[in-house]
Design a protein around this motif. Structure first.
Motif, PDB file in Angstrom:
ATOM      1  N   HIS A  30       0.815  -1.211   0.000  1.00  0.00           N
ATOM      2  CA  HIS A  30       0.000   0.000   0.000  1.00  0.00           C
ATOM      3  C   HIS A  30       0.856   1.273   0.000  1.00  0.00           C
ATOM      4  N   ASP A  31       2.030   1.187   0.591  1.00  0.00           N
ATOM      5  CA  ASP A  31       2.892   2.366   0.669  1.00  0.00           C
ATOM      6  C   ASP A  31       3.526   2.727  -0.676  1.00  0.00           C
ATOM      7  N   LYS A  32       3.404   1.840  -1.647  1.00  0.00           N
ATOM      8  CA  LYS A  32       3.972   2.091  -2.977  1.00  0.00           C
ATOM      9  C   LYS A  32       2.960   2.727  -3.934  1.00  0.00           C
ATOM     10  N   LEU A  33       1.744   2.941  -3.464  1.00  0.00           N
ATOM     11  CA  LEU A  33       0.714   3.497  -4.343  1.00  0.00           C
ATOM     12  C   LEU A  33       1.059   4.906  -4.817  1.00  0.00           C
ATOM     13  N   ALA A  34       1.705   5.693  -3.955  1.00  0.00           N
ATOM     14  CA  ALA A  34       2.079   7.056  -4.346  1.00  0.00           C
ATOM     15  C   ALA A  34       3.081   7.038  -5.501  1.00  0.00           C
ATOM     16  N   ILE A  35       4.023   6.092  -5.438  1.00  0.00           N
ATOM     17  CA  ILE A  35       5.002   5.956  -6.529  1.00  0.00           C
ATOM     18  C   ILE A  35       4.309   5.518  -7.808  1.00  0.00           C
ATOM     19  N   TRP A  36       3.386   4.556  -7.676  1.00  0.00           N
ATOM     20  CA  TRP A  36       2.631   4.071  -8.838  1.00  0.00           C
ATOM     21  C   TRP A  36       1.777   5.190  -9.429  1.00  0.00           C
ATOM     22  N   ALA A  37       1.244   6.055  -8.570  1.00  0.00           N
ATOM     23  CA  ALA A  37       0.446   7.187  -9.052  1.00  0.00           C
ATOM     24  C   ALA A  37       1.304   8.125  -9.894  1.00  0.00           C
ATOM     25  N   ASN A  38       2.525   8.394  -9.446  1.00  0.00           N
ATOM     26  CA  ASN A  38       3.418   9.254 -10.218  1.00  0.00           C
ATOM     27  C   ASN A  38       3.843   8.600 -11.525  1.00  0.00           C
ATOM     28  N   VAL A  39       4.025   7.265 -11.498  1.00  0.00           N
ATOM     29  CA  VAL A  39       4.350   6.536 -12.738  1.00  0.00           C
ATOM     30  C   VAL A  39       3.212   6.693 -13.741  1.00  0.00           C
ATOM     31  N   LEU A  40       1.988   6.547 -13.256  1.00  0.00           N
ATOM     32  CA  LEU A  40       0.823   6.724 -14.135  1.00  0.00           C
ATOM     33  C   LEU A  40       0.743   8.153 -14.650  1.00  0.00           C
ATOM     34  N   GLY A  41       1.080   9.118 -13.787  1.00  0.00           N
ATOM     35  CA  GLY A  41       1.050  10.512 -14.210  1.00  0.00           C
ATOM     36  C   GLY A  41       2.066  10.799 -15.299  1.00  0.00           C
ATOM     37  N   VAL A  42       3.276  10.271 -15.129  1.00  0.00           N
ATOM     38  CA  VAL A  42       4.311  10.442 -16.157  1.00  0.00           C
ATOM     39  C   VAL A  42       3.897   9.747 -17.443  1.00  0.00           C
ATOM     40  N   MET A  43       3.322   8.542 -17.310  1.00  0.00           N
ATOM     41  CA  MET A  43       2.846   7.813 -18.480  1.00  0.00           C
ATOM     42  C   MET A  43       1.779   8.602 -19.220  1.00  0.00           C
ATOM     43  N   ALA A  44       0.836   9.159 -18.468  1.00  0.00           N
ATOM     44  CA  ALA A  44      -0.231   9.950 -19.079  1.00  0.00           C
ATOM     45  C   ALA A  44       0.330  11.183 -19.774  1.00  0.00           C
ATOM     46  N   ALA A  45       1.324  11.822 -19.133  1.00  0.00           N
ATOM     47  CA  ALA A  45       1.927  13.018 -19.726  1.00  0.00           C
ATOM     48  C   ALA A  45       2.649  12.687 -21.024  1.00  0.00           C
ATOM     49  N   LEU A  46       3.395  11.575 -21.026  1.00  0.00           N
ATOM     50  CA  LEU A  46       4.128  11.175 -22.230  1.00  0.00           C
ATOM     51  C   LEU A  46       3.168  10.803 -23.357  1.00  0.00           C
ATOM     52  N   LEU A  47       2.127  10.063 -23.011  1.00  0.00           N
ATOM     53  CA  LEU A  47       1.133   9.693 -24.030  1.00  0.00           C
ATOM     54  C   LEU A  47       0.419  10.923 -24.572  1.00  0.00           C
ATOM     55  N   ALA A  48       0.097  11.869 -23.658  1.00  0.00           N
ATOM     56  CA  ALA A  48      -0.570  13.095 -24.084  1.00  0.00           C
ATOM     57  C   ALA A  48       0.342  13.950 -24.958  1.00  0.00           C
ATOM     58  N   ALA A  49       1.650  13.913 -24.658  1.00  0.00           N
ATOM     59  CA  ALA A  49       2.608  14.724 -25.411  1.00  0.00           C
ATOM     60  C   ALA A  49       2.677  14.304 -26.867  1.00  0.00           C
ATOM     61  N   VAL A  50       2.501  12.997 -27.121  1.00  0.00           N
ATOM     62  CA  VAL A  50       2.585  12.497 -28.506  1.00  0.00           C
ATOM     63  C   VAL A  50       1.211  12.145 -29.067  1.00  0.00           C
ATOM     64  N   GLN A  51       0.167  12.310 -28.263  1.00  0.00           N
ATOM     65  CA  GLN A  51      -1.174  11.905 -28.675  1.00  0.00           C
ATOM     66  C   GLN A  51      -1.614  12.546 -29.982  1.00  0.00           C
ATOM     67  N   TYR A  52      -1.314  13.834 -30.147  1.00  0.00           N
ATOM     68  CA  TYR A  52      -1.823  14.552 -31.310  1.00  0.00           C
ATOM     69  C   TYR A  52      -0.899  14.476 -32.523  1.00  0.00           C
ATOM     70  N   ILE A  53       0.284  13.901 -32.349  1.00  0.00           N
ATOM     71  CA  ILE A  53       1.216  13.809 -33.483  1.00  0.00           C
ATOM     72  C   ILE A  53       0.649  12.962 -34.624  1.00  0.00           C
ATOM     73  N   PRO A  54       0.143  11.735 -34.371  1.00  0.00           N
ATOM     74  CA  PRO A  54      -0.442  10.968 -35.481  1.00  0.00           C
ATOM     75  C   PRO A  54      -1.673  11.626 -36.081  1.00  0.00           C
ATOM     76  N   GLN A  55      -2.469  12.330 -35.259  1.00  0.00           N
ATOM     77  CA  GLN A  55      -3.643  13.005 -35.810  1.00  0.00           C
ATOM     78  C   GLN A  55      -3.238  14.211 -36.643  1.00  0.00           C
ATOM     79  N   ILE A  56      -2.231  14.945 -36.195  1.00  0.00           N
ATOM     80  CA  ILE A  56      -1.728  16.076 -36.975  1.00  0.00           C
ATOM     81  C   ILE A  56      -1.192  15.580 -38.315  1.00  0.00           C
ATOM     82  N   TRP A  57      -0.467  14.450 -38.286  1.00  0.00           N
ATOM     83  CA  TRP A  57       0.058  13.884 -39.528  1.00  0.00           C
ATOM     84  C   TRP A  57      -1.074  13.427 -40.450  1.00  0.00           C
TER      85      TRP A  57
END
Length: 336
Positions: free
Chosen positions: A168-195
């Protein structure tokens, strides 16, 4: 003592900021409304043509990661736990930030569903646009997008469940991993649509009204999350700063191509054989009947449209080289 500490921690939920409450409610409603034009456009056109499958994949997985991220942040888990101590109104008001990401996840997941439902698994053959037909995504791509999206969602659920049970004490780390993952996916999300939009030179089933609402709304939403989470919540509000910036670029391209298409359409004669590449096989941008429809009145909303359909059919018949469709051929009253 524990109850006292719990009550002290939950004091933030009891102290409601009227301004933040109003802004949060407006954002939730606005986010829901902003996605409706996109849903309606795909359904009304009966196709998801023009929408990149990889844009759908990245957008859905990014929304899933962002929603899981804010659910697992310590501040959010604390607020959820405090709902047992505070009144229902204070609980709902305090969880509006989570609701915002929940609404976004639901709405984008619905786009994912519509993309699959209205995907053209058997593309219509168009001899005049063979190159364009070949570039349309195939059913294997749609299947890949569906599989990866479902596997990602299942993976997030499984990992979260395991950590909640044994670490349970690792949930905060997992939350940040998900946040970074979401940010990276969002950063490239519009690239294929723009293309895709750049390559097609038209918006297809992509909704301009949706982007007009969401681009400025994305920056407002990021500000709202920043006010609630502060710099510690960078992994949540940073996603929307990136998304709004990329979406603004896509919006600019979409408006530009739409204006260009309207200019070309106004310059193109009614019977011109050079139609924009995104039109249907019948040469028009709707389901207008092709040549020699037996019931043109079924496709017209008024007398002017009916006359335009009949004029076009007469013009095509005059240019036809098949003897049976010439004067005196089968179906011509003069041959009887």
């Amino acid at each position: 003592m524990e109850s006292f500490l719990q009550g002290d921690v939950c004091q933030d939920l009891r102290e409601i900021s009227v301004v933040n409450l109003i802004v949060s409610i407006v954002i939730v409603i606005g986010m829901l409304i902003s996605y409706l034009p996109q849903h309606a456009r795909i359904i009304s056109r009966g196709t998801s043509e023009g929408i990149s499958p990889y844009f759908v994949l990245l957008g859905t997985t990014s929304a899933t990661s962002a929603f899981a991220n804010i659910l697992l942040l310590p501040k959010s888990r604390q607020d959820i736990a405090c709902c047992k101590e505070v009144e229902t109104f204070h609980c709902v008001a305090g969880l509006l930030g989570i609701a915002q990401l929940g609404v976004q996840w639901i709405c984008f997941t619905f786009i994912f569903v519509l993309f699959l439902v209205f995907f053209r698994y058997n593309p219509v053959e168009d001899p005049d646009n063979e190159a364009l037909v070949e570039e349309q995504p195939r059913w294997q791509t749609a299947l890949l997008v569906a599989s990866l999206t479902l596997l990602h969602g299942l993976g997030v659920i499984v990992v979260t469940g395991i950590l909640s049970t044994i670490a349970h004490d690792k949930l905060a780390i997992w939350a940040n991993v998900l946040g970074v993952m979401a940010a990276l996916l969002a950063a490239v999300q519009y690239i294929p649509q723009i293309w895709t939009t750049y390559h097609l030179k038209h918006v297809g089933s992509l909704s301009i009204p949706m982007m007009c609402i969401q681009t400025p709304g994305g920056f407002v939403f990021a500000g709202s999350l920043f006010a609630r989470l502060g710099w510690a919540g960078w992994s949540s509000w940073g996603i929307f700063v990136l998304t709004a910036t990329m979406q603004g670029l896509l919006l600019y391209m979409a408006i530009y191509y739409e204006i260009q298409a309207r200019k070309e359409l106004s310059k193109t004669p009614l019977h011109s054989s050079q139609a924009p590449s995104h039109l249907y096989p019948n040469g028009f941008d709707d389901e207008t009947p092709g040549r020699f429809s037996g019931h043109p009145e079924h496709y017209a909303n008024n007398q002017e449209q009916l006359q335009a359909i009949m004029d076009r059919q007469d013009s095509e018949a005059a240019a036809e080289t098949t003897p049976l469709l010439k004067s005196g051929g089968i179906g011509n009253s003069g041959s009887r």
